[in-house]
Scaffold this motif. Structure first.
Motif, short mmCIF file in Angstrom:
data_model
loop_
_atom_site.label_atom_id
_atom_site.label_comp_id
_atom_site.label_asym_id
_atom_site.label_seq_id
_atom_site.Cartn_x
_atom_site.Cartn_y
_atom_site.Cartn_z
N GLU A 1 0.83 -1.20 0.00
CA GLU A 1 0.00 0.00 0.00
C GLU A 1 0.87 1.26 0.00
O GLU A 1 0.56 2.24 -0.67
CB GLU A 1 -0.93 0.00 1.22
CG GLU A 1 -2.08 -1.01 1.10
CD GLU A 1 -2.97 -1.04 2.33
OE1 GLU A 1 -4.16 -1.38 2.18
OE2 GLU A 1 -2.46 -0.74 3.43
N SER B 1 -5.18 1.65 -1.19
CA SER B 1 -5.61 0.63 -0.22
C SER B 1 -5.92 -0.67 -0.95
O SER B 1 -6.38 -0.65 -2.09
CB SER B 1 -6.85 1.11 0.53
OG SER B 1 -6.55 2.24 1.31
N ASP C 1 -7.94 -4.28 -1.25
CA ASP C 1 -9.19 -4.94 -0.90
C ASP C 1 -8.87 -6.28 -0.25
O ASP C 1 -8.34 -7.20 -0.89
CB ASP C 1 -10.02 -5.16 -2.17
CG ASP C 1 -11.35 -5.86 -1.88
OD1 ASP C 1 -11.67 -6.05 -0.69
OD2 ASP C 1 -12.05 -6.20 -2.85
N SER D 1 -10.08 -9.47 -1.95
CA SER D 1 -9.66 -9.80 -3.32
C SER D 1 -8.97 -11.16 -3.36
O SER D 1 -8.42 -11.64 -2.36
CB SER D 1 -8.70 -8.73 -3.85
OG SER D 1 -7.48 -8.74 -3.14
N TYR E 1 -5.20 -11.02 -2.62
CA TYR E 1 -4.95 -10.83 -1.18
C TYR E 1 -5.03 -12.17 -0.46
O TYR E 1 -4.17 -12.52 0.36
CB TYR E 1 -5.96 -9.85 -0.60
CG TYR E 1 -5.81 -9.60 0.89
CD1 TYR E 1 -4.89 -8.69 1.38
CD2 TYR E 1 -6.61 -10.29 1.81
CE1 TYR E 1 -4.76 -8.46 2.74
CE2 TYR E 1 -6.48 -10.07 3.17
CZ TYR E 1 -5.56 -9.16 3.63
OH TYR E 1 -5.43 -8.94 4.98
N GLN F 1 -3.81 -3.68 -7.98
CA GLN F 1 -4.10 -2.33 -7.52
C GLN F 1 -4.00 -1.32 -8.66
O GLN F 1 -4.66 -0.27 -8.65
CB GLN F 1 -3.13 -1.92 -6.41
CG GLN F 1 -3.35 -2.67 -5.10
CD GLN F 1 -4.78 -2.55 -4.62
OE1 GLN F 1 -5.54 -3.51 -4.68
NE2 GLN F 1 -5.17 -1.40 -4.16
#
Length: 277
Positions: free
Chosen positions: A188, A194, A196, A199, A202, A275
């Motif tokens: 980040e 930011s 998620d 996701s 992630y 991102q």
């Protein structure tokens, strides 16, 4: 066959096994009602038997049972029953540290000392099924003790459930969640956006860190080395991965296979790329 040592309440009894002369905790509906010291009894159907010779981070199971209001043992037992319905066979020795944690959680709630855990979101995502199972404690505490538990306390109960289904203690589970959070914070900071937490990338990153820690503990190694490729193609992600691996090594007090850096860098790169889309 057991010999009653002490009935803690209507539903919990400390008893001595007639075969081995060892002390046990028996939990079951109405099991302690009318029981007298030295009375002999069989463990009835539906009763759960726990050895009081278990050792926990807070001391022996016997010492914890002496300190705890038996209602917390019953509540922990209810949570473990729900966990078994979800996950099948679990390590029920977690009953004692879980009951201890629930007792402290209720005390904090009653004193207006609600905790805040920055890792709650990560715990919810990393141990999703454990968290969903842990939520069963919300109505249980409300009905039995009129206590309103929040998501942060549920997160800690989820870690206890996780330790009951995996050979991974609560402290290690917390460190894995912290390591994932560190990965995310680095990404980040680099991307200025930011991430998620729901996701796919992630969740892949979280699971990778989880299994990376497990490999370090077991001394397992990866077969393919991606370090040269990732360090040249994605130097920023490789640098972040090196930092995270270094921190995880310090906590585990075990060396990580150097090739783990390249694989972690690959997952960080996927999150970064998502991102930028």
């Amino acid at each position: 066959m057991f010999r009653v040592k002490k009935a803690l309440n209507h539903n919990t009894v400390i008893a001595i096994g007639m075969d081995d002369n060892q002390e046990y905790l028996l939990i079951g509906k109405g099991i302690g009602f009318g029981k007298k010291v030295s009375e002999r009894m069989e463990a009835p159907e539906g009763c759960t038997v726990y050895s009081l010779h278990e050792k926990t981070e807070r001391g022996s199971a016997m010492e914890l049972v002496k300190e705890l209001d038996p209602v917390f043992l019953e509540i922990a037992e209810q949570v473990l029953q729900e966990s078994e319905r979800t996950f099948g066979k679990i390590d029920r020795s977690i009953l004692f540290p879980m009951a201890d944690h629930i007792a402290f959680a209720v005390k904090r709630i009653q004193n207006g000392e609600q905790i805040s855990n920055p890792l709650t979101g990560d715990i919810r995502a990393l141990f999703h099924m454990e968290y969903k199972t842990a939520e069963c404690i919300i109505p249980i505490l409300k009905e039995r003790l009129q206590a309103e538990i929040d998501e942060h306390e549920v997160g800690y109960v989820a870690l206890h459930i996780h330790s009951a289904i995996e050979d991974e203690n609560v402290a290690l589970s917390m460190q894995i969640a912290r390591t994932v959070r560190e990965c995310i914070q680095l990404v980040e900071a680099e991307t200025g956006a930011s991430i998620d937490v729901m996701s796919l990338s992630y969740n892949r990153l979280m699971n990778h860190v989880r299994y990376m820690a497990a490999r370090a503990i077991k001394g397992e190694k990866l077969k393919l080395d991606m370090n040269d490729y990732m360090s040249v193609k994605f130097p920023d992600e490789f640098r972040m991965a090196s930092t995270v691996c270094g921190h995880l090594e310090k906590h585990l007090k075990k060396p990580l296979d150097p090739v783990e850096i390249g694989y972690l860098a690959m997952h960080i790169q996927r999150v970064s790329a998502e991102q930028e889309m």
